[in-house]
Scaffold this motif. Structure first.
Motif, mmCIF file in Angstrom:
data_model
loop_
_atom_site.group_PDB
_atom_site.id
_atom_site.type_symbol
_atom_site.label_atom_id
_atom_site.label_comp_id
_atom_site.label_asym_id
_atom_site.label_seq_id
_atom_site.Cartn_x
_atom_site.Cartn_y
_atom_site.Cartn_z
ATOM 1 N N LEU A 170 -8.599 2.921 1.367
ATOM 2 C CA LEU A 170 -7.472 2.348 0.817
ATOM 3 C C LEU A 170 -6.224 2.757 1.010
ATOM 4 O O LEU A 170 -5.466 2.186 1.450
ATOM 5 C CB LEU A 170 -7.742 2.130 -0.799
ATOM 6 C CG LEU A 170 -8.882 1.401 -1.444
ATOM 7 C CD1 LEU A 170 -9.100 1.489 -2.814
ATOM 8 C CD2 LEU A 170 -8.855 -0.198 -0.934
ATOM 9 N N PRO A 171 -5.886 4.166 1.101
ATOM 10 C CA PRO A 171 -4.473 4.620 1.698
ATOM 11 C C PRO A 171 -4.495 4.056 2.980
ATOM 12 O O PRO A 171 -3.276 3.940 3.515
ATOM 13 C CB PRO A 171 -4.996 5.964 1.463
ATOM 14 C CG PRO A 171 -5.848 6.429 0.440
ATOM 15 C CD PRO A 171 -6.795 5.208 0.658
ATOM 16 N N GLU A 172 -5.619 4.183 3.934
ATOM 17 C CA GLU A 172 -5.312 3.672 5.199
ATOM 18 C C GLU A 172 -4.944 2.306 5.328
ATOM 19 O O GLU A 172 -3.958 1.813 6.099
ATOM 20 C CB GLU A 172 -6.459 4.031 5.980
ATOM 21 C CG GLU A 172 -6.204 3.866 7.479
ATOM 22 C CD GLU A 172 -7.308 4.396 8.633
ATOM 23 O OE1 GLU A 172 -7.295 4.317 9.620
ATOM 24 O OE2 GLU A 172 -8.336 5.340 7.876
ATOM 25 N N ALA A 173 -5.576 1.427 4.789
ATOM 26 C CA ALA A 173 -5.486 0.055 4.636
ATOM 27 C C ALA A 173 -3.621 -0.228 3.937
ATOM 28 O O ALA A 173 -3.083 -0.972 4.675
ATOM 29 C CB ALA A 173 -6.371 -0.692 3.700
ATOM 30 N N TRP A 174 -3.513 0.653 3.125
ATOM 31 C CA TRP A 174 -2.133 0.518 2.555
ATOM 32 C C TRP A 174 -0.967 0.841 3.547
ATOM 33 O O TRP A 174 -0.034 0.196 3.530
ATOM 34 C CB TRP A 174 -1.974 1.479 1.382
ATOM 35 C CG TRP A 174 -0.753 1.402 0.610
ATOM 36 C CD1 TRP A 174 0.474 1.876 0.656
ATOM 37 C CD2 TRP A 174 -0.452 0.585 -0.592
ATOM 38 N NE1 TRP A 174 1.563 1.397 -0.166
ATOM 39 C CE2 TRP A 174 0.845 0.702 -1.016
ATOM 40 C CE3 TRP A 174 -1.204 -0.213 -1.632
ATOM 41 C CZ2 TRP A 174 1.276 0.177 -2.365
ATOM 42 C CZ3 TRP A 174 -0.653 -0.948 -2.676
ATOM 43 C CH2 TRP A 174 0.421 -0.603 -3.042
#
Length: 296
Positions: free
Chosen positions: A126-130
């Motif tokens: 999720l942080p990488e997608a963000w």
């Protein structure tokens, strides 16, 4: 005109000859224009063929050969990390799961798998997608409301997709009295996750070898504990030790496909757009496996 009984016959004959010559000239010009169009079409087709051959030539050139080799080797190393649990989990683990000590050991491994899945979702995917959606926003001003909604909807889509798949497989497996659905769902999610790893490895090697090696090492460091958790989930699903290892190796194909996709597109923007929806979709799948299958 001598010998002509009608005085206006000479003028009519001249007009007829003039119209005939004009028609022949127009027909000849039309044929010439059609030939010119054919020539232009052939030239355009030749230019397209030349551009296509040049693009494939650049893709398979000597400069790209090192990138191909390094990207495929890096993705293969990430996929081969699936055999690491063979060195950690005892050999007799597959045959002693039904004993009290084996059940206790399996619960410990499943607890480790639960923490690994949730950590992979909330600390990596999720942080990488963000970060990808923030970098894709115009002016670098952060995410818009629409991008945030799309990110959340992809997570929900992944969650619901794995729910539907489990219900479909359960309906077909209940007649046989065996259920290995959670193991197969985890393999599917792991294959998609390896696809994103292949994208990251190949995109890094397209920049430089140093960045590619650092990215590969970073993925390996977080992937090895994750593979141990996946191995425990497969043991719980009823697979023996060696069958689980073989299935884990089969997920390496997703990483190789991701690396090939990244090199063939040769476009960082295209890779980012693909990763921007694959990462939250995979997060939804891992959340479903962790909270619905492993935690209970």
């Amino acid at each position: 005109m001598s010998g002509c009984p009608c005085p206006g016959c000479g003028m009519a004959g001249q007009r007829l000859l003039f119209l005939t010559a004009l028609a022949l000239e127009l027909l000849g010009g039309a044929g010439g224009s059609q030939q010119a169009l054919r020539n232009r079409g052939a030239a355009a087709a030749c230019r397209l063929d030349n551009k296509e051959s040049e693009s494939w030539g650049a893709l398979l050139s000597g400069e790209r050969l090192d990138t191909w080799i390094c990207s495929l080797l890096g993705s293969l190393m990430v996929g081969l990390s699936g055999v690491f649990p063979l060195l950690v989990i005892p050999l007799e683990m597959g045959t002693t799961l039904r004993s009290e000590a084996g059940a206790r050991r399996l619960k410990q491994l499943l607890s480790f798998a639960l923490g690994g899945l949730l950590g992979n979702v909330f600390l990596h995917l999720l942080p990488e997608a963000w970060a990808y959606t923030c970098s894709a926003s115009p002016g670098g001003e952060g995410q818009s409301l629409q991008q945030q909604q799309q990110l959340g909807l992809w997570v929900i889509a992944g969650f619901l997709t794995f729910l539907v798949l489990e219900k479909m497989f359960l309906d077909s497996k209940e007649k046989e009295g065996t259920s290995q659905v959670s193991g197969y769902l985890n393999l599917l999610a792991n294959t998609i996750d390896n696809f994103t790893h292949g994208l990251a490895v190949a995109a890094s090697f397209l920049v430089s070898k140093k960045i590619g090696l650092l990215t590969t090492m970073a993925i390996l460091l977080h992937e090895i504990p994750h593979e141990v958790g996946d191995f425990a989930i497969l043991l719980r699903a009823g697979f023996d030790r060696w069958s689980a290892a073989k299935l884990q190796l089969s997920t390496a194909l997703g990483g190789l496909l991701g690396a090939c996709f990244a090199i063939c597109t040769q476009s960082p923007k295209g890779v980012e757009e693909t990763v921007a929806w694959i990462l939250p979709f995979t997060s939804g799948g891992f959340l479903y496996i962790a909270l619905v299958n492993v935690l209970p």
